[in-house]
Design an enzyme around this catalytic site. Structure first.
Site, PDB file in Angstrom:
ATOM      1  N   LYS A   1       0.391  26.971 -33.184  1.00 26.26           N
ATOM      2  CA  LYS A   1      -0.855  26.182 -33.107  1.00 26.26           C
ATOM      3  C   LYS A   1      -1.949  27.001 -32.438  1.00 26.26           C
ATOM      4  O   LYS A   1      -3.076  27.069 -32.920  1.00 26.26           O
ATOM      5  CB  LYS A   1      -0.600  24.921 -32.294  1.00 26.26           C
ATOM      6  N   ASN A   2      -1.613  27.694 -31.352  1.00 28.82           N
ATOM      7  CA  ASN A   2      -2.637  28.399 -30.569  1.00 28.82           C
ATOM      8  C   ASN A   2      -3.054  29.730 -31.185  1.00 28.82           C
ATOM      9  O   ASN A   2      -3.973  30.370 -30.679  1.00 28.82           O
ATOM     10  CB  ASN A   2      -2.179  28.582 -29.125  1.00 28.82           C
TER      11      ASN A   2
ATOM     12  N   CYS B   1      -9.283  17.208 -19.285  1.00 30.63           N
ATOM     13  CA  CYS B   1      -8.145  16.627 -20.007  1.00 30.63           C
ATOM     14  C   CYS B   1      -7.071  16.373 -18.951  1.00 30.63           C
ATOM     15  O   CYS B   1      -7.276  16.633 -17.773  1.00 30.63           O
ATOM     16  CB  CYS B   1      -7.661  17.587 -21.086  1.00 30.63           C
TER      17      CYS B   1
ATOM     18  N   ARG C   1     -10.712  22.076 -16.760  1.00 31.91           N
ATOM     19  CA  ARG C   1     -10.811  23.032 -17.877  1.00 31.91           C
ATOM     20  C   ARG C   1     -12.260  23.236 -18.328  1.00 31.91           C
ATOM     21  O   ARG C   1     -12.662  22.933 -19.443  1.00 31.91           O
ATOM     22  CB  ARG C   1      -9.919  22.585 -19.031  1.00 31.91           C
TER      23      ARG C   1
ATOM     24  N   ASP D   1       2.612  26.892 -20.501  1.00 32.64           N
ATOM     25  CA  ASP D   1       2.968  25.907 -21.532  1.00 32.64           C
ATOM     26  C   ASP D   1       4.464  25.667 -21.613  1.00 32.64           C
ATOM     27  O   ASP D   1       4.895  24.805 -22.380  1.00 32.64           O
ATOM     28  CB  ASP D   1       2.454  26.368 -22.913  1.00 32.64           C
TER      29      ASP D   1
ATOM     30  N   ARG E   1       0.234  16.526 -31.517  1.00 32.21           N
ATOM     31  CA  ARG E   1      -0.857  17.519 -31.548  1.00 32.21           C
ATOM     32  C   ARG E   1      -0.303  18.930 -31.756  1.00 32.21           C
ATOM     33  O   ARG E   1      -0.981  19.795 -32.288  1.00 32.21           O
ATOM     34  CB  ARG E   1      -1.640  17.482 -30.231  1.00 32.21           C
TER      35      ARG E   1
HETATM   36  C1  EPZ Z   1      -5.214  28.134 -23.889  1.00 25.12           C
HETATM   37  O1  EPZ Z   1      -6.089  27.170 -23.362  1.00 25.12           O
HETATM   38  C2  EPZ Z   1      -4.153  27.357 -24.648  1.00 25.12           C
HETATM   39  N1  EPZ Z   1      -4.802  26.604 -25.728  1.00 25.12           N
HETATM   40  C3  EPZ Z   1      -3.441  26.404 -23.693  1.00 25.12           C
HETATM   41  O2  EPZ Z   1      -2.413  25.761 -24.417  1.00 25.12           O
HETATM   42  C4  EPZ Z   1      -2.801  27.229 -22.575  1.00 25.12           C
HETATM   43  O3  EPZ Z   1      -2.192  26.368 -21.646  1.00 25.12           O
HETATM   44  C5  EPZ Z   1      -3.896  28.070 -21.877  1.00 25.12           C
HETATM   45  O4  EPZ Z   1      -4.585  28.882 -22.833  1.00 25.12           O
HETATM   46  C6  EPZ Z   1      -3.314  28.994 -20.812  1.00 25.12           C
HETATM   47  O5  EPZ Z   1      -2.356  29.841 -21.409  1.00 25.12           O
HETATM   48  C7  EPZ Z   1      -5.179  27.257 -26.836  1.00 25.12           C
HETATM   49  O6  EPZ Z   1      -5.002  28.454 -26.975  1.00 25.12           O
HETATM   50  C8  EPZ Z   1      -5.827  26.420 -27.914  1.00 25.12           C
HETATM   51  P1  EPZ Z   1      -7.800  29.163 -20.471  1.00 25.12           P
HETATM   52  P2  EPZ Z   1      -7.520  27.609 -22.766  1.00 25.12           P
HETATM   53  O7  EPZ Z   1      -9.235  29.242 -20.858  1.00 25.12           O
HETATM   54  O8  EPZ Z   1      -8.024  28.810 -23.456  1.00 25.12           O
HETATM   55  C9  EPZ Z   1      -9.925  28.221 -16.393  1.00 25.12           C
HETATM   56  C10 EPZ Z   1      -1.145  23.953 -25.205  1.00 25.12           C
HETATM   57  O9  EPZ Z   1      -0.304  23.330 -24.576  1.00 25.12           O
HETATM   58  N2  EPZ Z   1     -11.187  28.394 -17.139  1.00 25.12           N
HETATM   59  O10 EPZ Z   1      -6.948  30.382 -20.647  1.00 25.12           O
HETATM   60  O11 EPZ Z   1      -8.359  26.392 -22.736  1.00 25.12           O
HETATM   61  C11 EPZ Z   1      -9.149  26.990 -16.878  1.00 25.12           C
HETATM   62  O12 EPZ Z   1      -9.604  25.834 -16.218  1.00 25.12           O
HETATM   63  C12 EPZ Z   1      -2.461  24.328 -24.545  1.00 25.12           C
HETATM   64  O13 EPZ Z   1      -0.987  24.399 -26.376  1.00 25.12           O
HETATM   65  C13 EPZ Z   1     -12.396  28.306 -16.437  1.00 25.12           C
HETATM   66  O14 EPZ Z   1     -12.418  28.091 -15.226  1.00 25.12           O
HETATM   67  O15 EPZ Z   1      -7.122  27.997 -21.288  1.00 25.12           O
HETATM   68  C14 EPZ Z   1      -7.727  27.326 -16.510  1.00 25.12           C
HETATM   69  O16 EPZ Z   1      -7.515  27.018 -15.134  1.00 25.12           O
HETATM   70  C15 EPZ Z   1      -2.651  23.591 -23.245  1.00 25.12           C
HETATM   71  N3  EPZ Z   1     -13.551  28.452 -17.117  1.00 25.12           N
HETATM   72  C16 EPZ Z   1      -7.658  28.847 -16.680  1.00 25.12           C
HETATM   73  O17 EPZ Z   1      -9.022  29.306 -16.679  1.00 25.12           O
HETATM   74  C17 EPZ Z   1     -13.583  28.699 -18.461  1.00 25.12           C
HETATM   75  O18 EPZ Z   1     -14.692  28.854 -19.034  1.00 25.12           O
HETATM   76  C18 EPZ Z   1      -7.020  29.274 -17.985  1.00 25.12           C
HETATM   77  O19 EPZ Z   1      -7.709  28.590 -19.000  1.00 25.12           O
HETATM   78  C19 EPZ Z   1     -12.350  28.792 -19.160  1.00 25.12           C
HETATM   79  C20 EPZ Z   1     -11.172  28.641 -18.473  1.00 25.12           C
END
Ligand code: EPZ
Length: 421
Positions: free
Chosen positions: A22-23, A117, A122, A308, A400
């Site tokens: 999915k990702n 969420c 996030r 995850d 999802r």
């Molecule tokens: C991706 O989410 C994945 N989703 C998530 O999988 C996964 O848990 C996550 O990466 C971490 O590996 C997809 O790829 C669609 P991040 P993403 O931006 O990109 C902070 C699942 O279960 N952050 O890497 O949204 C954020 O709050 C999902 O399939 C900021 O502060 O995660 C988090 O603490 C859940 N500002 C950390 O960085 C930003 O602008 C990592 O978030 C962006 C992120």
């Protein structure tokens, strides 16, 4: 609403076919906006998040031609508008992935802020800051990100102070059509990011450092990409979840269509606990343990232990002898499954972002509620080892990201059915 009814304590045997990731699918689908004459994507997982993003792309004006449930062709020759409304974005935070490609190719877009969420705030501040460094003019009002780049985007030096998977993916897609070179420092290196780099590379975008945390993208100065075909890599998190099915029942289980290289941290942790892991090409088998030892794990970015998989290992920890320590370092609220596991009899104590899980604890079936995608799979793991029946409610979270999970589980011997409330 649908719920799952599971009778614990069954014996399992056989193998599970793993779906596309999915990702990986989501950024690949979003990148179709960069192509002037079509992108064909195969091995898509048949999951709600993929359908949601395809609906969003169709809403923008892309032509969608489904070849079968797992493959389609997207045509983004021209769009009718570039606005991603709240009612779509609220369903899936990854809709933010259209920001970069829309700006790069169409030079403007409006994307609703995703909102938080279940697993945390996030924010998308890192995405926005990066786009501004590339020349976008961005305002945020009434819950919308309004962005425009009338002269197109220009390459920039982007340093992420936090590693962000979709943030890296957004910048990669924007940089692909920008004017000049973009350097991304502290980039995410997940296999899903690597596959996006590979698609861009095979489509004419020169990228250096693929698979590392420093990427250099040579932009095409607004020249759209040419038609390509791509097959989505296997889902390492779905695979890891089914490894935990074999582990929690302490029975051999074979997974087909996996890439074992993407699962090393998960395999290593299972071997540390006491299980065997055998790999052969694109197959992987988990083998029973003589004794399951309690473990410690800390979630971190790839290639560290994936956040995850944290909930699934917490369910497994309830069956391990001793006290397991689980530290969640990426998200501030990714322990929603704890209270539901406690309803099944688990002994877990929380201190900030550290959970202590006491095992081995016999679990008993109960009514529980899914709170987010991966927490849902942790509840299924607990239910298949609990005594008696467990009903898992709000399984729209599960749909999802897990394709036909009850079919795949029933096929190996789990007593599970999907019923309506
Ligand atoms: C991706 O989410 C994945 N989703 C998530 O999988 C996964 O848990 C996550 O990466 C971490 O590996 C997809 O790829 C669609 P991040 P993403 O931006 O990109 C902070 C699942 O279960 N952050 O890497 O949204 C954020 O709050 C999902 O399939 C900021 O502060 O995660 C988090 O603490 C859940 N500002 C950390 O960085 C930003 O602008 C990592 O978030 C962006 C992120």
């Amino acid at each position: 609403m649908d719920y799952l009814k599971i009778l614990g304590g069954q014996n399992i045997q056989g193998s599970v076919l793993i779906s596309g990731a999915k990702n990986a699918a989501l950024p690949l689908l979003a990148s179709s906006l960069l192509f002037e004459d079509g992108l064909e994507v195969s091995n898509l997982p048949d999951v709600v998040d993929v359908k949601t993003l395809v609906r969003l792309l169709e809403y923008l004006g892309c032509g969608i031609l489904w070849k079968d449930a797992h493959s389609l062709r997207i045509d983004a020759k021209k769009l009718v508008h570039t606005k991603a409304t709240y009612d779509i974005v609220r369903k899936m935070r990854a809709s933010i992935l259209i920001l970069g490609p829309l700006l790069a190719r169409f030079r403007k877009c409006e994307v609703s802020l995703p909102g938080g969420c279940a697993i945390g705030a996030r924010p998308v501040d890192l995405h926005i800051k990066a786009m501004e460094k590339m020349g976008a003019e961005i305002t945020i009002e009434n819950g919308y990100i309004t962005a425009k780049a009338p002269n197109g985007l220009r390459g920039a030096h982007i340093t992420f102070d936090k590693i962000t998977v979709t943030g890296t993916e957004n910048v990669l897609m924007a940089a692909g059509l920008a004017k000049g070179k973009t350097q991304i420092i502290n980039a995410a290196k997940e296999p899903e990011v690597v596959q996006l780099c590979e698609l861009l590379q095979q489509s004419g975008v020169e990228i250096e450092g693929i698979g590392t945390d420093t990427l250099v993208v040579h932009g095409r100065d607004g020249e759209a990409l040419k038609s390509q075909k791509i097959s989505v890599i296997p889902d390492r998190i779905e695979a890891g979840t089914y490894m935990c099915v074999g582990a929690i029942l302490n029975t051999k289980l074979t997974l087909k269509n996996v890439d074992p290289r993407h699962l090393e941290s998960v395999s290593d942790k299972l071997e540390e606990i006491g299980f065997g892991v055998e790999t052969l090409d694109n197959e992987l088998s988990i083998l029973p343990a003589k004794k399951y030892n309690a473990f410690e794990l800390v979630t971190s970015e790839y290639p560290g232990f994936p956040t995850d998989m944290q909930a699934q290992f917490m369910a497994l920890a309830t069956q391990c002898e001793g006290t397991s320590i689980i530290e969640e370092r990426l998200f501030e609220n990714r322990f929603m499954h704890v209270s539901e596991l406690q309803r099944l009899g688990a002994h877990i104590s929380l201190k900030g972002n550290i959970a202590q899980v006491y095992g081995q604890t016999p679990l008993n079936g109960a009514d529980v509620m899914a709170t987010d995608l991966r927490a849902s799979s942790a509840l299924i793991l607990a239910a298949i080892v609990a005594k008696g029946y467990t009903q898992i409610h709000r399984i729209y979270h599960l749909d999802r990201g897990y394709e036909k999970i009850e079919e795949k589980l029933r096929k190996i011997g789990i007593k599970i059915e999907r019923l309506k409330d």
